[in-house]
Enzyme design. Structure first.
Site, PDB file in Angstrom:
ATOM      1  N   TYR A  33       0.830  -1.204   0.000  1.00  0.00           N
ATOM      2  CA  TYR A  33       0.000   0.000   0.000  1.00  0.00           C
ATOM      3  C   TYR A  33       0.864   1.254   0.000  1.00  0.00           C
ATOM      4  O   TYR A  33       2.078   1.181   0.225  1.00  0.00           O
ATOM      5  CB  TYR A  33      -0.966  -0.002   1.195  1.00  0.00           C
ATOM      6  CG  TYR A  33      -0.317   0.312   2.536  1.00  0.00           C
ATOM      7  CD1 TYR A  33       0.508  -0.608   3.158  1.00  0.00           C
ATOM      8  CD2 TYR A  33      -0.525   1.544   3.158  1.00  0.00           C
ATOM      9  CE1 TYR A  33       1.099  -0.317   4.386  1.00  0.00           C
ATOM     10  CE2 TYR A  33       0.063   1.847   4.383  1.00  0.00           C
ATOM     11  CZ  TYR A  33       0.874   0.913   4.988  1.00  0.00           C
ATOM     12  OH  TYR A  33       1.466   1.203   6.190  1.00  0.00           O
ATOM     13  N   ARG A  52       8.068   4.160  -4.658  1.00  0.00           N
ATOM     14  CA  ARG A  52       8.173   3.171  -3.574  1.00  0.00           C
ATOM     15  C   ARG A  52       7.167   2.035  -3.786  1.00  0.00           C
ATOM     16  O   ARG A  52       7.470   0.874  -3.512  1.00  0.00           O
ATOM     17  CB  ARG A  52       7.980   3.842  -2.207  1.00  0.00           C
ATOM     18  CG  ARG A  52       8.271   2.875  -1.059  1.00  0.00           C
ATOM     19  CD  ARG A  52       8.265   3.549   0.296  1.00  0.00           C
ATOM     20  NE  ARG A  52       6.963   4.129   0.606  1.00  0.00           N
ATOM     21  CZ  ARG A  52       6.704   4.877   1.663  1.00  0.00           C
ATOM     22  NH1 ARG A  52       7.677   5.153   2.529  1.00  0.00           N
ATOM     23  NH2 ARG A  52       5.505   5.368   1.869  1.00  0.00           N
ATOM     24  N   ARG A 100      -8.045 -20.220  -2.188  1.00  0.00           N
ATOM     25  CA  ARG A 100      -7.035 -20.100  -1.131  1.00  0.00           C
ATOM     26  C   ARG A 100      -5.964 -21.189  -1.244  1.00  0.00           C
ATOM     27  O   ARG A 100      -6.279 -22.383  -1.160  1.00  0.00           O
ATOM     28  CB  ARG A 100      -7.696 -20.164   0.254  1.00  0.00           C
ATOM     29  CG  ARG A 100      -6.708 -19.815   1.374  1.00  0.00           C
ATOM     30  CD  ARG A 100      -7.352 -19.833   2.752  1.00  0.00           C
ATOM     31  NE  ARG A 100      -6.388 -19.393   3.750  1.00  0.00           N
ATOM     32  CZ  ARG A 100      -5.409 -20.164   4.241  1.00  0.00           C
ATOM     33  NH1 ARG A 100      -5.292 -21.416   3.835  1.00  0.00           N
ATOM     34  NH2 ARG A 100      -4.541 -19.688   5.125  1.00  0.00           N
ATOM     35  N   HIS A 102      -1.422 -21.220  -0.619  1.00  0.00           N
ATOM     36  CA  HIS A 102      -0.282 -20.341  -0.341  1.00  0.00           C
ATOM     37  C   HIS A 102       0.526 -19.985  -1.588  1.00  0.00           C
ATOM     38  O   HIS A 102       1.052 -18.885  -1.687  1.00  0.00           O
ATOM     39  CB  HIS A 102       0.643 -20.978   0.701  1.00  0.00           C
ATOM     40  CG  HIS A 102       0.046 -21.022   2.075  1.00  0.00           C
ATOM     41  ND1 HIS A 102      -1.024 -21.828   2.396  1.00  0.00           N
ATOM     42  CD2 HIS A 102       0.356 -20.354   3.203  1.00  0.00           C
ATOM     43  CE1 HIS A 102      -1.332 -21.660   3.663  1.00  0.00           C
ATOM     44  NE2 HIS A 102      -0.517 -20.771   4.188  1.00  0.00           N
ATOM     45  N   LYS A 149       6.541  -1.958   1.949  1.00  0.00           N
ATOM     46  CA  LYS A 149       5.357  -1.384   2.597  1.00  0.00           C
ATOM     47  C   LYS A 149       4.172  -2.338   2.393  1.00  0.00           C
ATOM     48  O   LYS A 149       3.297  -2.111   1.554  1.00  0.00           O
ATOM     49  CB  LYS A 149       5.079   0.013   2.022  1.00  0.00           C
ATOM     50  CG  LYS A 149       4.169   0.854   2.923  1.00  0.00           C
ATOM     51  CD  LYS A 149       4.229   2.300   2.518  1.00  0.00           C
ATOM     52  CE  LYS A 149       3.164   3.147   3.185  1.00  0.00           C
ATOM     53  NZ  LYS A 149       3.253   3.243   4.639  1.00  0.00           N
ATOM     54  N   GLU A 182      11.956   2.267  14.508  1.00  0.00           N
ATOM     55  CA  GLU A 182      11.039   3.283  13.979  1.00  0.00           C
ATOM     56  C   GLU A 182       9.724   3.183  14.747  1.00  0.00           C
ATOM     57  O   GLU A 182       9.582   2.391  15.668  1.00  0.00           O
ATOM     58  CB  GLU A 182      10.810   3.082  12.477  1.00  0.00           C
ATOM     59  CG  GLU A 182      10.121   1.782  12.134  1.00  0.00           C
ATOM     60  CD  GLU A 182       9.855   1.602  10.639  1.00  0.00           C
ATOM     61  OE1 GLU A 182       9.704   2.602   9.921  1.00  0.00           O
ATOM     62  OE2 GLU A 182       9.774   0.434  10.218  1.00  0.00           O
ATOM     63  N   LEU A 207      11.183   1.287   7.391  1.00  0.00           N
ATOM     64  CA  LEU A 207      10.655   1.668   6.080  1.00  0.00           C
ATOM     65  C   LEU A 207      11.334   2.976   5.684  1.00  0.00           C
ATOM     66  O   LEU A 207      11.473   3.882   6.520  1.00  0.00           O
ATOM     67  CB  LEU A 207       9.137   1.886   6.167  1.00  0.00           C
ATOM     68  CG  LEU A 207       8.485   2.305   4.854  1.00  0.00           C
ATOM     69  CD1 LEU A 207       8.394   1.114   3.888  1.00  0.00           C
ATOM     70  CD2 LEU A 207       7.092   2.873   5.091  1.00  0.00           C
TER      71      LEU A 207
HETATM   72  N1  PLP Z   1       7.437   3.589   9.084  1.00  0.00           N
HETATM   73  C1  PLP Z   1       6.320   2.844   9.031  1.00  0.00           C
HETATM   74  C2  PLP Z   1       6.305   1.503   9.680  1.00  0.00           C
HETATM   75  C3  PLP Z   1       5.181   3.325   8.382  1.00  0.00           C
HETATM   76  O1  PLP Z   1       4.072   2.575   8.338  1.00  0.00           O
HETATM   77  C4  PLP Z   1       5.220   4.609   7.796  1.00  0.00           C
HETATM   78  C5  PLP Z   1       4.049   5.168   7.118  1.00  0.00           C
HETATM   79  O2  PLP Z   1       3.028   4.564   7.015  1.00  0.00           O
HETATM   80  C6  PLP Z   1       6.390   5.356   7.887  1.00  0.00           C
HETATM   81  C7  PLP Z   1       7.489   4.812   8.527  1.00  0.00           C
HETATM   82  C8  PLP Z   1       6.488   6.738   7.285  1.00  0.00           C
HETATM   83  O3  PLP Z   1       6.517   6.667   5.894  1.00  0.00           O
HETATM   84  P1  PLP Z   1       6.040   7.898   4.994  1.00  0.00           P
HETATM   85  O4  PLP Z   1       6.823   9.081   5.458  1.00  0.00           O
HETATM   86  O5  PLP Z   1       6.392   7.478   3.605  1.00  0.00           O
HETATM   87  O6  PLP Z   1       4.586   8.051   5.219  1.00  0.00           O
END
Ligand code: PLP
Length: 287
Positions: A33, A52, A100, A102, A149, A182, A207
């Site tokens: 996403y 991304r 369904r 895997h 993501k 993070e 991320l």
């Molecule tokens: N880290 C995580 C785990 C996230 O889910 C997000 C955003 O959803 C971010 C960092 C920040 O990313 P961005 O600045 O691209 O929104």
């Protein structure tokens, strides 16, 4: 006016929007996403977010559901049809609908795409930023590929809920060595007593946030000193300032981490300035 969502080729009433029960996103969290901010009727940093998305899709070997230019068109349509001036647009792509199993589905199964948009309150966000937020540390328990993501966000859900139940807004993941990786949905930053901005390098454990990248551009433009290196929870406790970044929060000051007040307990001047300047460093595309 009712809200509108885009689901696999159709604009539908948000209340009626649905995916199949055998969508692989629903059954396996087999999808990715993106979230972009909409600011004053402009889409913020769409090219970076779609770059991304492209990377996330290719890491998981999911095809684009349609041409990138068509995805851009749909994003704009959904924002327009919902008349969002300030808010967020969400795009989700999964490996599609299939019995369904895997293993990847047969080649002819098309990826699914959903796009939604909603308004947010700039006023409420400003008030929150003037107050700052509390974060609570949480043991890192995610898979190592947090650079992708994906929609598999159960660990993030649990970490953020834990923070919420203690009166906080965000979780800070702590790795086995005591370093902050993070947030549950944000990147983490501190400003040391010496005024040095510190955030973890994007090579591992986080991320690569688009907001983080924009803030790094801004920090350099402003001539501020920064270091991309891991920092510990202890270092955060002693920091002058702390903040988090994400498309959904922009630069959000952190005034408390666990039971420790950060700095003087009020949003710091560096975080506040970066928040104020944020959109001068972004790419803004017309809706
Ligand atoms: N880290 C995580 C785990 C996230 O889910 C997000 C955003 O959803 C971010 C960092 C920040 O990313 P961005 O600045 O691209 O929104």
């Amino acid at each position: 006016m009712s809200r509108i969502a885009y689901v696999n080729g159709q604009y539908v009433r948000h209340a009626d929007a649905a995916v199949h029960v055998e969508d692989r996103g629903y059954q396996f969290a087999d999808g990715v996403y993106e979230v972009c901010e909409i600011w004053k009727g402009k889409i913020v940093d769409m090219p970076r977010h779609l770059d991304r998305l492209n990377r996330s899709l290719s890491e998981l070997r999911i095809d684009w559901p349609m041409a990138r230019s068509a995805v851009e068109f749909v994003l704009r349509q959904v924002i327009r049809r919902n008349r969002v001036r300030d808010g967020l647009v969400y795009i989700q792509v999964t490996r599609g609908v299939s019995r369904r199993d895997h293993y990847f589905p047969p080649e002819d199964v098309a990826p699914s795409i959903v796009v939604t948009a909603r308004a947010t309150s700039p006023d409420a966000a400003r008030k929150q930023a003037e107050q700052g937020i509390s974060v609570f540390s949480y043991p890192e328990n995610r898979w190592p590929r947090v650079d992708i993501k994906t929609i598999a966000l159960l660990p993030n859900v649990l970490a953020k809920q834990n923070a919420k139940e203690q009166g906080g807004k965000e979780a800070w993941y702590l790795d086995a060595d005591g370093f902050v990786t993070e947030g549950g949905s944000t990147n983490a930053w501190i400003v040391t007593k010496e005024g040095v901005l510190v955030t973890r390098p994007a090579e591992s454990g986080i991320l690569r946030g688009i907001t983080r990248a924009v803030v790094l551009d801004l920090v350099q433009k402003e001539g501020l000193t920064f270091e991309e290196r891991p920092f510990t929870l202890e270092e955060a406790f002693g920091a002058k300032e702390a903040f988090v970044t994400a498309a959904s929060t922009l630069v959000m000051p952190v005034t408390r981490v666990d039971d420790k007040i950060i700095g003087n307990g009020h949003p710091g001047s560096v975080a506040t300035r970066l928040r104020d300047l944020f959109h001068t460093a972004t790419d803004l595309k017309a809706v």
